[in-house]
Enzyme design. Structure first.
Site, PDB file in Angstrom:
ATOM      1  N   SER A  67     -31.927 -31.604 -16.047  1.00  0.00           N
ATOM      2  CA  SER A  67     -32.427 -32.708 -16.868  1.00  0.00           C
ATOM      3  C   SER A  67     -32.871 -33.852 -15.973  1.00  0.00           C
ATOM      4  O   SER A  67     -32.342 -34.043 -14.878  1.00  0.00           O
ATOM      5  CB  SER A  67     -31.323 -33.209 -17.798  1.00  0.00           C
ATOM      6  OG  SER A  67     -31.731 -34.406 -18.427  1.00  0.00           O
ATOM      7  N   GLY A 122     -31.786 -23.905 -30.206  1.00  0.00           N
ATOM      8  CA  GLY A 122     -32.575 -24.756 -29.330  1.00  0.00           C
ATOM      9  C   GLY A 122     -33.538 -24.048 -28.392  1.00  0.00           C
ATOM     10  O   GLY A 122     -34.188 -23.058 -28.730  1.00  0.00           O
ATOM     11  N   TYR A 148     -22.256 -35.944 -18.707  1.00  0.00           N
ATOM     12  CA  TYR A 148     -23.448 -35.097 -18.817  1.00  0.00           C
ATOM     13  C   TYR A 148     -24.363 -35.302 -17.608  1.00  0.00           C
ATOM     14  O   TYR A 148     -24.842 -34.333 -16.997  1.00  0.00           O
ATOM     15  CB  TYR A 148     -24.183 -35.413 -20.120  1.00  0.00           C
ATOM     16  CG  TYR A 148     -25.419 -34.563 -20.336  1.00  0.00           C
ATOM     17  CD1 TYR A 148     -25.319 -33.189 -20.541  1.00  0.00           C
ATOM     18  CD2 TYR A 148     -26.693 -35.135 -20.338  1.00  0.00           C
ATOM     19  CE1 TYR A 148     -26.456 -32.410 -20.737  1.00  0.00           C
ATOM     20  CE2 TYR A 148     -27.827 -34.364 -20.537  1.00  0.00           C
ATOM     21  CZ  TYR A 148     -27.708 -33.003 -20.741  1.00  0.00           C
ATOM     22  OH  TYR A 148     -28.829 -32.226 -20.923  1.00  0.00           O
TER      23      TYR A 148
HETATM   24  N1  LIG Z   1     -32.382 -31.250 -25.743  1.00  0.00           N
HETATM   25  C1  LIG Z   1     -32.765 -32.052 -24.755  1.00  0.00           C
HETATM   26  O1  LIG Z   1     -33.354 -33.148 -24.970  1.00  0.00           O
HETATM   27  C2  LIG Z   1     -32.502 -31.667 -23.316  1.00  0.00           C
HETATM   28  C3  LIG Z   1     -32.942 -32.543 -22.289  1.00  0.00           C
HETATM   29  C4  LIG Z   1     -32.694 -32.201 -20.972  1.00  0.00           C
HETATM   30  C5  LIG Z   1     -32.027 -31.006 -20.680  1.00  0.00           C
HETATM   31  N2  LIG Z   1     -31.599 -30.184 -21.697  1.00  0.00           N
HETATM   32  C6  LIG Z   1     -30.893 -28.951 -21.321  1.00  0.00           C
HETATM   33  O2  LIG Z   1     -31.477 -27.857 -21.989  1.00  0.00           O
HETATM   34  C7  LIG Z   1     -30.514 -26.797 -22.111  1.00  0.00           C
HETATM   35  C8  LIG Z   1     -30.555 -26.241 -23.539  1.00  0.00           C
HETATM   36  O3  LIG Z   1     -30.149 -27.269 -24.415  1.00  0.00           O
HETATM   37  P1  LIG Z   1     -30.659 -27.389 -25.929  1.00  0.00           P
HETATM   38  O4  LIG Z   1     -31.294 -28.713 -26.049  1.00  0.00           O
HETATM   39  O5  LIG Z   1     -31.411 -26.182 -26.344  1.00  0.00           O
HETATM   40  O6  LIG Z   1     -29.228 -27.485 -26.668  1.00  0.00           O
HETATM   41  P2  LIG Z   1     -28.622 -26.708 -27.933  1.00  0.00           P
HETATM   42  O7  LIG Z   1     -29.614 -26.553 -29.015  1.00  0.00           O
HETATM   43  O8  LIG Z   1     -27.350 -27.446 -28.218  1.00  0.00           O
HETATM   44  O9  LIG Z   1     -28.287 -25.254 -27.354  1.00  0.00           O
HETATM   45  C9  LIG Z   1     -27.311 -25.083 -26.390  1.00  0.00           C
HETATM   46  C10 LIG Z   1     -26.976 -23.607 -26.260  1.00  0.00           C
HETATM   47  O10 LIG Z   1     -25.923 -23.505 -25.285  1.00  0.00           O
HETATM   48  C11 LIG Z   1     -24.895 -22.700 -25.842  1.00  0.00           C
HETATM   49  N3  LIG Z   1     -23.580 -23.014 -25.293  1.00  0.00           N
HETATM   50  C12 LIG Z   1     -22.922 -24.194 -25.346  1.00  0.00           C
HETATM   51  N4  LIG Z   1     -21.709 -24.064 -24.795  1.00  0.00           N
HETATM   52  C13 LIG Z   1     -21.596 -22.791 -24.374  1.00  0.00           C
HETATM   53  C14 LIG Z   1     -20.569 -22.056 -23.749  1.00  0.00           C
HETATM   54  N5  LIG Z   1     -19.384 -22.592 -23.440  1.00  0.00           N
HETATM   55  N6  LIG Z   1     -20.802 -20.759 -23.457  1.00  0.00           N
HETATM   56  C15 LIG Z   1     -21.977 -20.168 -23.785  1.00  0.00           C
HETATM   57  N7  LIG Z   1     -22.979 -20.807 -24.394  1.00  0.00           N
HETATM   58  C16 LIG Z   1     -22.783 -22.104 -24.699  1.00  0.00           C
HETATM   59  C17 LIG Z   1     -24.953 -22.990 -27.331  1.00  0.00           C
HETATM   60  O11 LIG Z   1     -24.278 -21.965 -28.017  1.00  0.00           O
HETATM   61  P3  LIG Z   1     -23.345 -22.176 -29.335  1.00  0.00           P
HETATM   62  O12 LIG Z   1     -24.183 -21.715 -30.486  1.00  0.00           O
HETATM   63  O13 LIG Z   1     -22.180 -21.291 -29.097  1.00  0.00           O
HETATM   64  O14 LIG Z   1     -22.980 -23.626 -29.403  1.00  0.00           O
HETATM   65  C18 LIG Z   1     -26.452 -23.018 -27.554  1.00  0.00           C
HETATM   66  O15 LIG Z   1     -26.969 -21.710 -27.723  1.00  0.00           O
HETATM   67  C19 LIG Z   1     -29.172 -27.417 -21.726  1.00  0.00           C
HETATM   68  O16 LIG Z   1     -28.849 -27.029 -20.409  1.00  0.00           O
HETATM   69  C20 LIG Z   1     -29.440 -28.906 -21.773  1.00  0.00           C
HETATM   70  O17 LIG Z   1     -28.603 -29.636 -20.902  1.00  0.00           O
HETATM   71  C21 LIG Z   1     -31.830 -30.487 -22.997  1.00  0.00           C
END
Ligand SMILES: NC(=O)c1ccc[n+]([C@@H]2O[C@H](COP(=O)([O-])OP(=O)(O)OC[C@H]3O[C@@H](n4cnc5c(N)ncnc54)[C@H](OP(=O)(O)O)[C@@H]3O)[C@@H](O)[C@H]2O)c1
Length: 289
Positions: A136, A13, A162
């Site tokens: 977020s 991501g 969340y």
């Molecule tokens: N996507 C959206 O629409 C959106 C919107 C608002 C905010 N956000 C925020 O953006 C940030 C990145 O999210 P993303 O959308 O890129 O999600 P993503 O693709 O699911 O990536 C999340 C990352 O966090 C890691 N992670 C999860 N649990 C962990 C743990 N216990 N220890 C260490 N690493 C961990 C995952 O690693 P693994 O490979 O080990 O799972 C992955 O590399 C997050 O904070 C999310 O809340 C996202």
């Protein structure tokens, strides 16, 4: 010597793109990940895109306070002063689960892990350095129900959990910014946009091709983080919440409640065993008096 960036959650991501672009910007990148195999693969990809980029991997499971402590001490031991800390990793636990430390898993991963990590790395932050917390827009829908973080019998809704964790991210960012203002370390938080990453609920993943026109890809989703991390235009800017276009926006009224921010801070410090970031905040002392 290149400037050092520490970033969590780079295996997928937004974090994956962010770490590659930080390397492209000439930074030494330290990726804190729980899945070492995936992290090493990402490191190979970055080094293909940016040959000879200095990229390191440190094991860190943000849902475990012991793992966070071990990771912070490894970072402190192996690397020099930190110019940038990006708290990016995050989850949405679809069912009620608790961390090994006994905290609701989404809150443990999204708030308590980053809170402890940042507190432990606090003294490693160089003058003029930046902390960027990926929060977020959903924070505005959250309630700071702290009792629910440890109550195993509390009803569970993944969206609420969340939203609570992301509200905590914004409130903590503001409280931290006040504490670090005198040290020349800036702290800002952001909404990256609705990004078609693994974080989206499964049903939305299935219809991904249909929602693609209204979602960002990961490249676009990394843009505000990179803006806050690298742009000269935000030098010295601190304690703000930015939208997906890199524009500072007001956070929710709850997020701006200084007394509540302080309650959150106290509780996070207690739960994580008193990270050394529990420096008194003079502004908050007045506000809560
Ligand atoms: N996507 C959206 O629409 C959106 C919107 C608002 C905010 N956000 C925020 O953006 C940030 C990145 O999210 P993303 O959308 O890129 O999600 P993503 O693709 O699911 O990536 C999340 C990352 O966090 C890691 N992670 C999860 N649990 C962990 C743990 N216990 N220890 C260490 N690493 C961990 C995952 O690693 P693994 O490979 O080990 O799972 C992955 O590399 C997050 O904070 C999310 O809340 C996202």
């Amino acid at each position: 010597m290149t400037r050092l960036a520490v970033i969590t959650g780079t295996t997928h991501g937004i974090g994956r793109v962010t770490s590659r672009e930080l390397a492209r910007a000439g930074m030494t990148v330290v990726m804190l990940c729980r899945n070492m195999e995936a992290a090493r693969e990402v490191r190979r990809d970055i080094q293909t895109a940016v040959p000879s980029a200095p990229v390191h991997v440190v094991h860190c499971d943000l849902a475990s306070l012991t793992s966070v402590r071990t990771a912070a001490s490894e970072v402190s031991r192996r690397f020099g002063p930190i110019a940038l800390l990006v708290n990016n990793a995050g989850i949405v636990s679809t069912r009620r689960r608790f961390s090994t430390d006994g905290f609701e898993l989404t809150f443990a991963t999204n708030q308590l892990g980053p809170f402890l990590l940042t507190g432990l790395l606090r003294d490693r932050m160089a003058p003029g350095s930046r902390i960027v917390n990926v929060a977020s827009r959903i924070h505005a829908r959250g309630r700071l129900d702290l009792a629910g973080v440890t109550d195993v019998a509390a009803p569970y809704r993944s969206f609420r959990a969340y939203a609570r964790s992301k509200l905590a991210n914004v409130m903590w960012s503001f409280a931290l910014a006040r504490r670090l203002a005198g040290d020349g370390v800036t702290v800002n938080c952001l909404h990256p946009g609705v990004v078609a990453s693994n974080l989206l609920p499964r049903w939305l993943q299935v219809v991904k091709p249909l929602v693609t026109p209204v979602t960002f890809d990961n490249e676009r989703g990394a843009r505000t983080t990179l803006h806050l991390a690298l742009s000269d235009s935000v030098e010295g800017v601190t304690g703000l919440y930015f939208d997906e276009h890199g524009i500072a926006q007001p956070a929710s009224a709850t997020a701006n409640d200084v007394a509540l921010q302080e309650r959150l801070w106290e509780q996070c410090a207690r739960w994580t065993g008193g990270a050394p970031s529990t420096v008194t905040d003079p502004v908050a002392s007045v506000a809560t008096a």
